[in-house]
Every structure is written in C-alpha cells, then in structure tokens.
Design a protein around this motif. Sequence first.
Motif, mmCIF file in Angstrom:
data_model
loop_
_atom_site.group_PDB
_atom_site.id
_atom_site.type_symbol
_atom_site.label_atom_id
_atom_site.label_comp_id
_atom_site.label_asym_id
_atom_site.label_seq_id
_atom_site.Cartn_x
_atom_site.Cartn_y
_atom_site.Cartn_z
ATOM 1 N N SER A 1 0.834 -1.214 0.000
ATOM 2 C CA SER A 1 0.000 0.000 0.000
ATOM 3 C C SER A 1 0.860 1.251 0.000
ATOM 4 O O SER A 1 0.521 2.252 -0.653
ATOM 5 C CB SER A 1 -0.919 0.008 1.219
ATOM 6 N N ASP B 1 -5.972 -0.828 -4.939
ATOM 7 C CA ASP B 1 -5.444 -1.482 -3.738
ATOM 8 C C ASP B 1 -6.470 -2.499 -3.246
ATOM 9 O O ASP B 1 -7.488 -2.122 -2.671
ATOM 10 C CB ASP B 1 -5.148 -0.432 -2.666
ATOM 11 N N GLU B 2 -6.213 -3.768 -3.497
ATOM 12 C CA GLU B 2 -7.110 -4.863 -3.134
ATOM 13 C C GLU B 2 -8.556 -4.572 -3.534
ATOM 14 O O GLU B 2 -9.447 -4.553 -2.705
ATOM 15 C CB GLU B 2 -7.010 -5.154 -1.631
HETATM 16 MG MG LIG Z 1 -2.238 -2.595 2.204
#
Ligand SMILES: [Mg+2]
Lengths: 230, 402
Positions: free
Chosen positions: A47, A168-169
């Motif tokens: 991240s 991000d995910e």
């Molecule tokens: Mg992360």
Amino acid sequence: MALIQLAGICRRFQLGDTTVNALADLNLQIDAGDYVAVMGPSGSGKSTLLNLLGLLDRPDAGHYLLEGRDVTTLSPDEQAKVRSQRIGFVFQSFHLVPRLTAAENIALPMTLAGIAPAERERRVAQALKDFSLDHRADHKPDQLSGGQRQRVAIARATIMQPPLILADEPTGNLDRHTGEEVVHLLEGLNARGVTLIVVTHDPAMGARARRQLVMEDGHLKQDSAGHAPG
Amino acid sequence: MRPADLFRFARDAATGYPVRTALSVLAMAIGVAAVVLLTALGDGARRYVVGQFSSLGTNLVIVLPGRTGTGGFNPATAITNTPRDLTVDDAAAIKRAPAVQRVAPLTVGTSEISTAGRLREVMVAGTTHDYFAIRGFVTAQGTPLPDEDWNRGASVVVIGAKIREELFGNDAAIGQLVRIGDRRVRVIGVLKPVGQGLGMNTDELAIVPVSLAQALFNTNTLFRVLIEARSRDAIPAAREQALAVLKQRHRGEEDVTVITQDAVLATFDKLLGALTLAVAGIAAISLAVAGILVMNVMLVAVTQRTGEIGLLKALGAPARTIRLAFLSEAAMLSAMGAVLGYLLGQAGAFVLRQLFPVFPAYAPNWAVIAGLGTALGTGLLFGYLPARRAARLDPVQALMKH
Ligand SMILES: [Mg+2]
Ligand SMILES: Nc1ncnc2c1ncn2[C@@H]1O[C@H](COP(=O)(O)OP(=O)(O)OP(=O)(O)O)[C@@H](O)[C@H]1O
C-alpha cells in the motif's frame, strides 16, 4: 520510455523508538499499458508503494518520474493536478460519498476539476452504460450491492480518462463471483491501453497479470519481468 | 471547482447531517433575533420618548420661574433667595424678541367644573390664543381661545373631549354656560380627543384665558412661558433673547430657567441611543457564542468526514477547494441562521407593535445590518479554522479513516 520510473525510493515510518522501512531503496520501471500485480505478505509495503505512485505520499529519499517528469518535487497543488488528470484510484472499501448518488459519485472528479455540467452529464451517461449501471444512476451507495459500488468506483476512477489506474485490493471486500466481474472490468480498461497496477492477496488474480511483483519488508523480492530486483 | 458546484456540495453536506445543521442554524438565529428584537425595543423606547417630546410642539423654548438646574452658584440669587414672579407682562415682553415666533403664558391649577348638576374635578390651564398653535392643539368643535388682550380675557373655556362627554353627554356643548370655581364661563370649543401623552392629558383639560385663571387661583405668577422660535436654527437665539429680556425686567437677576426642547430631547436621544447600543452589544455576545458553536459543528464535521476529505484529495482536489467547501458550509449555516433570526426578530417586533400600538418597536437599520454582518462574519471566522484543518489533512491517513 517507461510510464513509471522509481530510483532509490525510501519511505520510513517512525513508530516510537523504532523506524519501519516500509520501502527500502526501491528501483522499479513500469511500462505504459502494462498490467502489474503487486503481491506479498501483510506489512511488506504494497500500500505504501501504491500511495507513493498515486502521489498521496512523498518518499523520504529517491526520485519518481511519471511520464518522464520528476513528480516528487512538485508542489502539493501541482501534485493534486497530476492526480486529477493522470491517475485513477480504486480502493478496497470503495470510498463512495454516502450522500451523493451513483451518478454524482462518478462525476465527482470532473466536478472537482471544474468541467462544465453538460460535458459531465454526457460522460457520466456513457460511463453508466459502460459499467451497466443505467438503472442505478440515482441510487445512493447504501442502496447498491458491493459489486455495484465497486463498479461505481471504477467508473469514477476512469471518468477523467487517466493513463494510470491504481487499485489497492479492489476485490478484498467482494465475494469471488463479483470479484471476478470487477477484475474483468479492470482488465477491459487495460486492454484499451490504460496502465493497471493492482495490489492483491489473491494468487489466482495475481497470476492473471502480465507482470507480478512480490514484495517483502519494503524490498522487491521477485519480479516476473526479470529486471534485476533492487 | 465551479461556484455553483461548490454551493451544491456544501448544501448537500449540510443537509446530510440535519440535526447538527439545525442546531447551529438555530443558535445563529437566536443570536440575530436577539439583536433585532432588543434593538427594536431600545430604539422603540428612544423613538417613543422623542415622539412624545416632539408632540409638545416644535422649536419649543420653555421658561420656568426660579433658578434650577446646574447653573452654578449665583451670588445674586443666593441673597434674594425668593425668585421674582414670572408675569404675563414678562411673557408679552418676550414676544417682541426677534427670534421669537409665538409666545404663550401658562398658569395651571385644579378646580371644579359643573353644569346642570354635573360636577367634576378639572385641570385648568390659563393661557392665550397662541398656545393652541404652539402645542398643535386642534378643536373638534367650536374655536380656540380668541386672540385678545392677555390682561382682559373673555369668560370662555375650551374643554377636553372627556370633560365634554361627562358634562354634556350627547347634548351640544358649544355655547353652553359652565361654572369653573366661582366663575361662569361659556364653552366656545371642544378639543379633539388624543388620549394619553407625555405630561397632561388634554382630554381632561379645561383651557381658559390666562387672566381668568390667575383670578381663579388668585396668583400673579405663571407656571411656564412657552416660546416658539422662528425656526430650528433660531432656538439658541430665542433662548438668549428671552433670557436677556427677563434679566433686564428682573433688575439684572437671572432668576428664571430656560430650557429648550432640543436640549432635553438630545439628552434623552443620547441616553436611549446608548442604551440601544449596549443592548445590541449584549445580543452580539450571543452571536459570538453562536459562532463558536458553528466552529464546533464544523470541527465535528471535519472529523466525521475525514475519509471523504482523503477521497477528495485522492481525486485531485487542491487544498483550496477543500478549504472553500468547508468554509462555504460554515457560511451557509450562518447565513441561514442569520436570515431565520432576522425573520424571527422582525416577527417578534411585529407582535410587540400589535400588543403595544403606541410603541414604535422597529429595529434600526444599522442594527439589522450589524447583526447580519456579525453573524456571517463570525460564521466565516470560526469556520476558517475547521476548513484549514480539513485542507491540511494527510490524504493517506485520512483515507484510512473510513
Ligand atoms: Mg495494504
Ligand atoms: N502511517 C504509518 N505509520 C507508521 N507505520 C506505517 C504507516 N503506514 C504504514 N506503516 C508501516 O509500514 C509497513 C508497510 O505498510 P503497508 O500498509 O504498505 O503494508 P501492506 O503491504 O499494504 O500490508 P497489507 O497487506 O496488510 O495491506 C508496515 O510495517 C506498516 O506498519
């Protein structure tokens, strides 16, 4: 020329007495139009890397060239402009504004950029069609399913037609089936030339990318493209 | 961001949290309403008093026998002690002064008035023809006192509306004989009813020639001499000339007091004006309190919407846009409060005017402008801090709070 060039990037966090090297001397190039999956254990710096790439965070050392231009030295307002025009974000938790409708959420980047209402309406209508949200235009986020919410978020990320999408995910909060739908959408964007960088814990999803990066303790542990890991 | 979009964004944000918004709007409204209503009261009182004084007559200079007030120590009066009488001849002498338009001597006392078996106490004013013009008295029936020799007045009376009703009921009053004390006089006029004012109630007054009143009360001195100056600018000159005439007639002694209506009025005007200002100041404190409340509300808003602020930054909003968005919201809250408070205050003043028709409870323009201005000003002032805090949030940290 590479879309993204990172040279000697360091990002440290001070936690009490200990210093955490979230990113340690990272060197990386990503070509325009590439499809990159960033993987690795929790806390490895995925991240942090994405935030740096998205200009939400500044490195403590090193240089970041985006489209050949050093963006680490830009003023906050100049960086905001780059975010507005060159980068689209897709988050794990969607990050929709709850009081705005789906259409208004999709239009938000254009509203912030001061684009005329007529043009906004035209582009939102197109996006609603592209992402099969025609009948959800006036729904608030809490009236939408998780998959629909992420579709709204992706529509919002692409509405300014940026060359780079950072996710991000993006499927982290979705079940397998809707997750796959979202991945297909993102891959569709990539197919049309958008550079796609996805952080994921899912090996199956990571395997679909053209290039896999595996991180560990702020280092690149593995790079499927065969560049020498830094 | 376009102004219209900014406005809509701030409005949607405000209406998204109705309780919070309602509270700060209400606080602001109460503050502004307090300013409007309290200054309406204060300024109403000022206008009421000024109006009452003005109803005594215009450009009025009043002579009182005896030296009162803050004239300082005067050896002459200290020795003679008893002031010389103020006489009808004194009044007549004043009439010749160049700055003087009209003069009316005035003697007052109470007596009994009766006719055909009906009798009542009455306030008797002994004066002359010009008194009516000076005081602006108008007769509903008949005529005022005749313009005649002040020392040989006719046996006539002009009575107030209430006296007329009590003595004559539905019968005609003009031309009837009535008895005042031990004199028989003829009714030549009836005053228009006016109701209660400052000083005498003319509805229960009987006006007779000054010589008749002096004989009735067995006195030579006057209660007052009323002087009407030629113009507003001539008031000081009229005052000086009257003083000079009387000083000369009273062997160099300044044994009278001359007051101008202007001076009295100015004093009241200033006093009540200051009172209004003080009340407005107190009300303004509630505005400051409302401003602090708006600040708190906006600080809570920033905390509640941290995730949203992070998102706006990620979507490319510069710090300025975020500051403006929150500042607009604060301005909107205070503006809504200000408008609501203005309406409430005006409605309150309207109710006051309905309840007390004689009381001119209108908020002065300066107070309304100052109240609205302070409301908007405090809203923006106290809204700035939260807006700045929002704009300075770190986007990564802000995005994690969701
Ligand atoms: Mg992360
Ligand atoms: N704001 C911060 N303050 C202190 N430490 C931080 C901060 N942000 C990240 N870190 C630390 O930096 C390291 C990398 O964090 P990062 O969020 O990039 O990990 P990640 O790979 O995304 O993990 P996950 O898969 O759990 O999301 C971690 O050790 C984390 O504790």
